[in-house]
Motif scaffolding. Structure first.
Motif, PDB file in Angstrom:
ATOM      1  N   GLU A 246    -117.860  42.096 -64.000  1.00 47.90           N
ATOM      2  CA  GLU A 246    -118.821  41.012 -64.879  1.00 47.90           C
ATOM      3  C   GLU A 246    -119.738  41.125 -63.924  1.00 47.90           C
ATOM      4  OE1 GLU A 246    -119.472  37.033 -67.259  1.00 47.90           O
ATOM      5  OE2 GLU A 246    -117.691  37.145 -65.304  1.00 47.90           O
ATOM      6  N   ASP A 247    -119.598  41.082 -62.492  1.00 44.71           N
ATOM      7  CA  ASP A 247    -120.498  41.005 -61.567  1.00 44.71           C
ATOM      8  C   ASP A 247    -121.697  42.272 -61.702  1.00 44.71           C
ATOM      9  OD1 ASP A 247    -119.511  38.280 -61.100  1.00 44.71           O
ATOM     10  OD2 ASP A 247    -118.580  38.371 -59.518  1.00 44.71           O
TER      11      ASP A 247
ATOM     12  N   ASP B 283    -126.107  51.876 -70.066  1.00 45.64           N
ATOM     13  CA  ASP B 283    -126.113  51.240 -72.072  1.00 45.64           C
ATOM     14  C   ASP B 283    -124.951  51.305 -72.534  1.00 45.64           C
ATOM     15  OD1 ASP B 283    -125.883  54.286 -71.721  1.00 45.64           O
ATOM     16  OD2 ASP B 283    -127.251  54.526 -72.750  1.00 45.64           O
ATOM     17  N   THR B 284    -123.809  52.300 -71.520  1.00 40.39           N
ATOM     18  CA  THR B 284    -122.311  53.234 -72.359  1.00 40.39           C
ATOM     19  C   THR B 284    -121.719  52.202 -71.012  1.00 40.39           C
ATOM     20  OG1 THR B 284    -123.318  54.278 -73.937  1.00 40.39           O
ATOM     21  CG2 THR B 284    -120.822  53.786 -73.004  1.00 40.39           C
ATOM     22  N   ILE B 285    -120.677  51.627 -70.783  1.00 40.36           N
ATOM     23  CA  ILE B 285    -119.712  51.085 -69.664  1.00 40.36           C
ATOM     24  C   ILE B 285    -118.734  51.203 -69.962  1.00 40.36           C
ATOM     25  CG2 ILE B 285    -118.944  49.274 -68.119  1.00 40.36           C
ATOM     26  CD1 ILE B 285    -121.542  48.343 -68.778  1.00 40.36           C
ATOM     27  N   PHE B 286    -117.175  51.900 -69.404  1.00 44.07           N
ATOM     28  CA  PHE B 286    -116.586  51.700 -69.818  1.00 44.07           C
ATOM     29  C   PHE B 286    -115.533  51.497 -68.398  1.00 44.07           C
ATOM     30  CE2 PHE B 286    -117.486  54.778 -73.117  1.00 44.07           C
ATOM     31  CZ  PHE B 286    -116.312  54.821 -74.279  1.00 44.07           C
ATOM     32  N   MET B 287    -114.391  50.135 -68.476  1.00 44.90           N
ATOM     33  CA  MET B 287    -113.838  50.176 -67.496  1.00 44.90           C
ATOM     34  C   MET B 287    -112.300  50.297 -67.568  1.00 44.90           C
ATOM     35  SD  MET B 287    -115.582  45.853 -67.719  1.00 44.90           S
ATOM     36  CE  MET B 287    -115.200  46.013 -69.504  1.00 44.90           C
TER      37      MET B 287
ATOM     38  N   LYS C 131    -125.706  43.713 -62.290  1.00 44.79           N
ATOM     39  CA  LYS C 131    -126.571  43.764 -61.362  1.00 44.79           C
ATOM     40  C   LYS C 131    -127.142  45.484 -62.566  1.00 44.79           C
ATOM     41  CE  LYS C 131    -124.178  42.103 -57.126  1.00 44.79           C
ATOM     42  NZ  LYS C 131    -123.124  42.981 -55.729  1.00 44.79           N
ATOM     43  N   HIS C 132    -126.349  45.864 -62.986  1.00 43.06           N
ATOM     44  CA  HIS C 132    -127.127  46.875 -64.192  1.00 43.06           C
ATOM     45  C   HIS C 132    -128.020  47.211 -65.438  1.00 43.06           C
ATOM     46  CE1 HIS C 132    -126.255  49.112 -60.239  1.00 43.06           C
ATOM     47  NE2 HIS C 132    -125.357  48.709 -59.737  1.00 43.06           N
TER      48      HIS C 132
END
Length: 146
Positions: free
Chosen positions: A75-76, A85-89, A80-81
Motif C-alpha cells: 500500500e505504501d 495504472d495496473t498493479i499485480f502484487m 508513492k506511485h
C-alpha cells in the motif's frame, strides 16, 4: 522458523520469468529490507524491467505478522506511485510469471482478477510447519486436506 540469508537464488525464478516475458512492458518492483549491498545494483537491468526498493520496517507495528506487513508495504508503495495504472502484487519466492497480465486487464478494465492456489497444500514444508505451529483447529483443518 529459521532466518533465510538473503541471496539471489531466493528470487531467481521470479526474476528470470519477468525478464523473459513475451512482449515485455511488465515491470517488477521488488521490496526488501535486507539484501547484500551489491545485489540490487547487480540485478537491476538498464531498462528498469526490475527494480529494487529498500523499505524501512522500523515504524511498523512489531506485532504485525509478515503476511500483513507485506500488504502495508504494498500500500505504501502504491501511494508513492499514482502514475501506475495496473498493479499485480505477487510473492517472489514461489511465483513465475508466464504472460504479461496487463494485456488482459487492458482488454477488460472493469474486471477484478484474483488468483488461486489450485494445487495441494501438501506436502509443502512451509505449510506443514506453519499449521503445526498454529495448532488447534488450524492444524486439524490442514490435516484433513488431501
Amino acid at each position: 522458523g529459521a532466518m533465510i540469508q538473503p541471496n539471489f537464488t531466493y528470487i531467481e525464478a521470479y526474476f528470470r520469468s519477468i525478464m523473459s516475458l513475451p512482449g515485455g512492458r511488465a515491470k517488477a518492483v521488488i521490496l526488501y529490507d535486507s539484501l547484500p549491498e551489491d545485489m540490487p545494483r547487480k540485478y537491476t537491468p538498464a531498462d528498469g524491467t526490475v527494480s529494487f526498493v529498500k523499505v524501512d520496517i522500523s515504524g511498523i507495528d512489531p506485532l504485525m505478522g509478515l503476511n500483513d506487513l507485506r500488504y502495508q508495504l504494498f500500500e505504501d508503495q502504491v501511494k508513492k506511485h499514482p502514475e501506475w495504472d495496473t498493479i499485480f502484487m505477487t510473492d517472489s519466492r514461489d511465483v513465475v510469471v508466464l504472460h504479461n497480465p496487463c494485456v488482459i486487464v487492458e482488454r477488460q478494465p472493469e474486471k477484478m482478477f484474483v488468483g488461486s492456489q489450485l494445487d495441494s497444500l501438501k506436502p509443502r514444508w512451509w505449510f506443514n510447519e506453519s499449521f503445526h505451529a498454529m495448532g488447534g483447529k488450524y492444524l486439524k483443518w490442514y490435516e484433513a486436506q488431501p
